[in-house]
Structure formats: structure tokens, C-alpha cells
Design a protein around this motif. Structure first.
Motif, PDB file in Angstrom:
ATOM      1  N   ASP A   1     -68.849 112.282 -45.241  1.00 33.16           N
ATOM      2  CA  ASP A   1     -69.720 113.454 -45.318  1.00 33.16           C
ATOM      3  C   ASP A   1     -69.119 114.617 -44.542  1.00 33.16           C
ATOM      4  O   ASP A   1     -68.399 114.422 -43.550  1.00 33.16           O
ATOM      5  CB  ASP A   1     -71.098 113.136 -44.756  1.00 33.16           C
ATOM      6  CG  ASP A   1     -71.931 112.272 -45.690  1.00 33.16           C
ATOM      7  OD1 ASP A   1     -71.503 112.066 -46.839  1.00 33.16           O
ATOM      8  OD2 ASP A   1     -73.000 111.802 -45.254  1.00 33.16           O
TER       9      ASP A   1
ATOM     10  N   VAL B   1     -69.804 118.006 -42.253  1.00 33.31           N
ATOM     11  CA  VAL B   1     -70.766 118.693 -41.404  1.00 33.31           C
ATOM     12  C   VAL B   1     -70.142 119.987 -40.898  1.00 33.31           C
ATOM     13  O   VAL B   1     -68.991 119.997 -40.441  1.00 33.31           O
ATOM     14  CB  VAL B   1     -71.224 117.807 -40.231  1.00 33.31           C
ATOM     15  CG1 VAL B   1     -70.064 117.384 -39.335  1.00 33.31           C
ATOM     16  CG2 VAL B   1     -72.295 118.517 -39.405  1.00 33.31           C
TER      17      VAL B   1
ATOM     18  N   TYR C   1     -67.643 112.089 -39.542  1.00 32.20           N
ATOM     19  CA  TYR C   1     -67.800 113.195 -40.479  1.00 32.20           C
ATOM     20  C   TYR C   1     -66.484 113.946 -40.597  1.00 32.20           C
ATOM     21  O   TYR C   1     -65.629 113.884 -39.714  1.00 32.20           O
ATOM     22  CB  TYR C   1     -68.861 114.179 -39.979  1.00 32.20           C
ATOM     23  CG  TYR C   1     -70.251 113.620 -39.875  1.00 32.20           C
ATOM     24  CD1 TYR C   1     -71.137 113.701 -40.946  1.00 32.20           C
ATOM     25  CD2 TYR C   1     -70.687 113.012 -38.698  1.00 32.20           C
ATOM     26  CE1 TYR C   1     -72.428 113.197 -40.845  1.00 32.20           C
ATOM     27  CE2 TYR C   1     -71.973 112.497 -38.593  1.00 32.20           C
ATOM     28  CZ  TYR C   1     -72.838 112.595 -39.669  1.00 32.20           C
ATOM     29  OH  TYR C   1     -74.111 112.087 -39.565  1.00 32.20           O
TER      30      TYR C   1
ATOM     31  N   CYS D   1     -71.451 128.217 -46.930  1.00 28.51           N
ATOM     32  CA  CYS D   1     -72.153 127.048 -47.470  1.00 28.51           C
ATOM     33  C   CYS D   1     -71.820 126.832 -48.938  1.00 28.51           C
ATOM     34  O   CYS D   1     -71.722 125.690 -49.398  1.00 28.51           O
ATOM     35  CB  CYS D   1     -73.656 127.212 -47.278  1.00 28.51           C
ATOM     36  SG  CYS D   1     -74.198 126.962 -45.564  1.00 28.51           S
TER      37      CYS D   1
ATOM     38  N   ASP E   1     -70.113 123.387 -49.169  1.00 28.23           N
ATOM     39  CA  ASP E   1     -71.143 122.473 -49.679  1.00 28.23           C
ATOM     40  C   ASP E   1     -71.377 121.336 -48.689  1.00 28.23           C
ATOM     41  O   ASP E   1     -71.178 120.153 -49.001  1.00 28.23           O
ATOM     42  CB  ASP E   1     -70.738 121.917 -51.042  1.00 28.23           C
ATOM     43  CG  ASP E   1     -71.872 121.145 -51.715  1.00 28.23           C
ATOM     44  OD1 ASP E   1     -73.031 121.400 -51.367  1.00 28.23           O
ATOM     45  OD2 ASP E   1     -71.584 120.288 -52.563  1.00 28.23           O
ATOM     46  N   PRO E   2     -71.852 121.662 -47.471  1.00 30.19           N
ATOM     47  CA  PRO E   2     -71.966 120.635 -46.421  1.00 30.19           C
ATOM     48  C   PRO E   2     -73.102 119.654 -46.692  1.00 30.19           C
ATOM     49  O   PRO E   2     -74.114 119.986 -47.313  1.00 30.19           O
ATOM     50  CB  PRO E   2     -72.259 121.465 -45.168  1.00 30.19           C
ATOM     51  CG  PRO E   2     -72.978 122.679 -45.689  1.00 30.19           C
ATOM     52  CD  PRO E   2     -72.318 122.980 -47.012  1.00 30.19           C
ATOM     53  N   ASP E   3     -72.929 118.444 -46.201  1.00 23.01           N
ATOM     54  CA  ASP E   3     -74.012 117.465 -46.219  1.00 23.01           C
ATOM     55  C   ASP E   3     -74.996 117.727 -45.084  1.00 23.01           C
ATOM     56  O   ASP E   3     -76.179 117.391 -45.190  1.00 23.01           O
ATOM     57  CB  ASP E   3     -73.438 116.053 -46.081  1.00 23.01           C
ATOM     58  CG  ASP E   3     -72.532 115.698 -47.252  1.00 23.01           C
ATOM     59  OD1 ASP E   3     -73.049 115.391 -48.330  1.00 23.01           O
ATOM     60  OD2 ASP E   3     -71.295 115.757 -47.074  1.00 23.01           O
ATOM     61  N   ALA E   4     -74.504 118.301 -43.999  1.00 24.71           N
ATOM     62  CA  ALA E   4     -75.341 118.614 -42.849  1.00 24.71           C
ATOM     63  C   ALA E   4     -74.737 119.797 -42.102  1.00 24.71           C
ATOM     64  O   ALA E   4     -73.545 120.099 -42.249  1.00 24.71           O
ATOM     65  CB  ALA E   4     -75.469 117.412 -41.919  1.00 24.71           C
TER      66      ALA E   4
ATOM     67  N   ALA F   1     -78.466 126.566 -45.049  1.00 26.40           N
ATOM     68  CA  ALA F   1     -78.359 125.104 -45.095  1.00 26.40           C
ATOM     69  C   ALA F   1     -79.476 124.516 -45.954  1.00 26.40           C
ATOM     70  O   ALA F   1     -79.237 123.625 -46.786  1.00 26.40           O
ATOM     71  CB  ALA F   1     -78.414 124.529 -43.681  1.00 26.40           C
TER      72      ALA F   1
ATOM     73  N   ALA G   1     -78.863 120.797 -47.207  1.00 33.74           N
ATOM     74  CA  ALA G   1     -78.226 120.153 -46.052  1.00 33.74           C
ATOM     75  C   ALA G   1     -79.212 120.022 -44.903  1.00 33.74           C
ATOM     76  O   ALA G   1     -79.918 120.983 -44.569  1.00 33.74           O
ATOM     77  CB  ALA G   1     -77.010 120.959 -45.596  1.00 33.74           C
ATOM     78  N   ASP G   2     -79.267 118.841 -44.294  1.00 30.63           N
ATOM     79  CA  ASP G   2     -80.069 118.660 -43.088  1.00 30.63           C
ATOM     80  C   ASP G   2     -79.434 119.437 -41.935  1.00 30.63           C
ATOM     81  O   ASP G   2     -78.225 119.719 -41.937  1.00 30.63           O
ATOM     82  CB  ASP G   2     -80.164 117.180 -42.722  1.00 30.63           C
ATOM     83  CG  ASP G   2     -80.983 116.378 -43.724  1.00 30.63           C
ATOM     84  OD1 ASP G   2     -81.820 116.973 -44.434  1.00 30.63           O
ATOM     85  OD2 ASP G   2     -80.773 115.144 -43.802  1.00 30.63           O
TER      86      ASP G   2
ATOM     87  N   VAL H   1     -85.708 119.671 -46.470  1.00 30.99           N
ATOM     88  CA  VAL H   1     -84.643 119.071 -45.670  1.00 30.99           C
ATOM     89  C   VAL H   1     -85.210 118.662 -44.309  1.00 30.99           C
ATOM     90  O   VAL H   1     -86.331 119.016 -43.947  1.00 30.99           O
ATOM     91  CB  VAL H   1     -83.465 120.047 -45.474  1.00 30.99           C
ATOM     92  CG1 VAL H   1     -82.818 120.373 -46.818  1.00 30.99           C
ATOM     93  CG2 VAL H   1     -83.915 121.325 -44.770  1.00 30.99           C
TER      94      VAL H   1
END
Length: 297
Positions: A3, A5, A26, A63, A67-70, A103, A108-109, A167
């Protein structure tokens, strides 16, 4: 696939410890105002981006590209005494809005740096007696300064994005962050103890901050939650209730402190994040620990 971040403020004093801790589990995109240079040796799992997070278009572009997961939002002006109040508030709230908003829209969290200053003890003209002790996350937030107020407003932004985008957002409220071998809080312990009343002589080691961020990223919060992050004890080495009584001449009606227990409760973080502080000033104040290097040098 690992992932990704994004960590804003990743080259800052505490941000670099967070990046270092997360790298590996990460792929970390370390974001700050400046890039360390195009010909630096690279380090596996860490990339750099130069972004002004007070500029919404730059954050949205970041972003969209990454395309971050978090996202870990750690960029801020940390204290109202060093800059004009309007600059502190405008910088912090615009950066927090831009990052958490972008986010959330990206799904994204978020874990971000709120502050113990939200409670309103720090930076007040006359430090108020806490409503109760130890202070948990339900304690009233009543700051008198632009820094603490920006953190309270930032938590409202977090709640807005959670409602809109579904999120998870963790608002970390760290105590006074200390660094191995450089525990400035011990200077207060040896001097005028009134100088430490603004957070009831609480502190946290930067390594514990990093593990708290990691735990919050791993957790399934189901929305927004705030978490105190502090060491287990005060940095003075005396009973905390005695220090409070000496400072204010009284204790809150509800006071359940045991010995040198921290005035900031971390029970919520221990329960929801399975996190607990590991470092104590007794060992860490003189510890010889290298500051993380985020490049391959």
C-alpha cells in the motif's frame, strides 16, 4: 502489492521518524515544501514530492497522481509564539482542509496531527485547572490561541469528510514530543515547574508517536476518532496530583491519578488501537539513537 501512504511534513523533525517507521510496511511518499534533491541516493520504499499543502490544487494534483491508500497529515506550524496568529491559524486550517478533503475524495483513510493543545491548557494566559484528571478525549476543548483552535477546527473538518466520504480519520493528539538524547522537558523538570503546567508535565517519545500513527493506519475505526498519545508518566518524577495541587492550589473534583501517572489518559488508544507507549524519560533522555535518514546515504 504494498500500500502507498502519503506523509505530509515528512521531512520535519517528527515526520521523518514516522516515514522511517512506515517504510517497508508501506510505500511512503514523503511530502514537504522542498525536495531533498534530484541526485540523492534513493532508499527503498520512500519517494519524495515537493508540495505546498496550503495550496488545494497542488494537494489534489498529488492525490490524483499518487492515488494513495492512506494519508498521514503531519505538516503544520507547531506553536503560536513563533509566528503571527493569523499565519498559524490560516496555514494549519488550510493545510488540514486541503489534505483531508483530497484524501477523502480519493477514498484514502487519514491519520493526522491534532494536538493536546486542543484542550486549552497550553498557551492560555492563565492556565486553567483541568475539568478532571486524567484528561481523556471527551475532556472539553477550549483553546484561547490560534494553534489549539486550528486543531479543534481541523477535527471538525475530519468529521465532515468522514460523513461525506465514509473514510476513517484518526486525530492524534500528541503530548510534547521529545527526541532520544534530547529531552527538553527535563530542563523544565529542573527549573520552574509552572512552565510545564500547560500540559500537566506530560510528554511523549517520538518513537511512540510513530508507532501510534502506524497503529491508527492499521485500525478499522468506522469513522472519526481522536486519540491522546503520551508517555505513561510525567517527566518530573513526582506524583502528578501533588504537582497539580501545588500549581493550582486544588485538585479537580474528579481526580484519579496514581503516582506519577500521566495527566493524559491513553486508555482509548490502548483499547481501540492496541497501542501503548514504550519509552520513558528515565532511559530515553540520555539515549544515543541516530535520527532517521530518509535517503540512501
Amino acid at each position: 502489492m504494498t500500500d502507498t501512504v502519503v506523509v505530509t511534513g515528512g521531512r520535519g523533525r517528527s515526520g521523518r521518524w514516522i516515514c522511517d517507521y512506515l517504510a517497508g510496511e508501506y510505500h511512503v511518499v514523503c511530502v514537504d515544501l522542498d525536495h531533498p534533491g534530484w541526485e540523492i541516493p534513493t532508499r527503498e520504499h520512500i519517494d519524495f514530492k515537493a508540495v505546498d499543502v496550503t495550496q488545494g490544487v497542488e494537494v489534489r494534483d498529488l492525490c490524483s497522481e499518487v492515488d494513495p491508500d492512506a494519508v498521514v497529515h503531519w505538516a503544520a506550524l507547531p506553536a503560536p509564539e513563533r509566528h503571527a496568529g493569523t499565519r498559524v491559524f490560516d496555514t494549519n486550517i488550510s493545510a488540514t482542509y486541503n489534505v483531508i478533503d483530497a484524501a477523502g475524495r480519493a477514498g484514502a483513510d487519514v491519520v493526522w496531527a491534532s494536538s493536546e493543545s486542543a484542550y486549552g491548557l497550553a498557551f492560555a494566559d492563565e492556565t486553567p485547572l483541568p475539568a478532571y484528571l486524567p484528561i481523556d478525549e471527551s475532556h472539553p476543548t477550549a483553546p484561547e490561541d490560534p494553534y489549539g483552535t486550528s486543531k479543534v477546527a481541523g477535527e471538525e473538518v475530519a468529521k465532515m469528510v468522514v460523513r461525506r466520504d465514509g473514510v476513517d480519520v484518526a486525530s492524534i493528539r500528541p503530548s510534547w514530543i521529545q527526541y532520544p538524547g534530547e529531552y527538553n522537558c527535563r530542563d523544565v523538570a529542573a527549573g520552574d515547574l509552572a512552565d510545564g503546567a500547560g500540559n500537566c508535565w506530560s510528554y511523549v517519545d517520538v518513537r511512540d508517536v510513530a508507532t501510534a500513527v502506524g497503529a491508527a493506519l492499521d485500525a478499522d475505526l468506522g469513522g472519526h476518532e481522536a486519540f491522546n498519545v503520551a508517555a505513561a508518566e510525567n517527566y518530573v518524577g513526582r506524583p502528578t496530583a501533588d504537582l497539580v495541587a501545588e500549581q493550582w492550589g486544588e485538585l479537580p473534583a474528579e481526580c484519579e491519578l496514581d503516582g506519577d501517572q500521566s495527566a493524559l489518559s491513553t486508555a482509548k488508544a490502548q483499547g481501540l488501537l492496541d497501542w501503548a507507549p514504550e519509552h520513558r524519560w528515565h532511559e530515553a533522555a540520555e539515549a544515543d539513537v541516530d535520527t532517521p535518514t530518509l535517503t540512501g546515504e
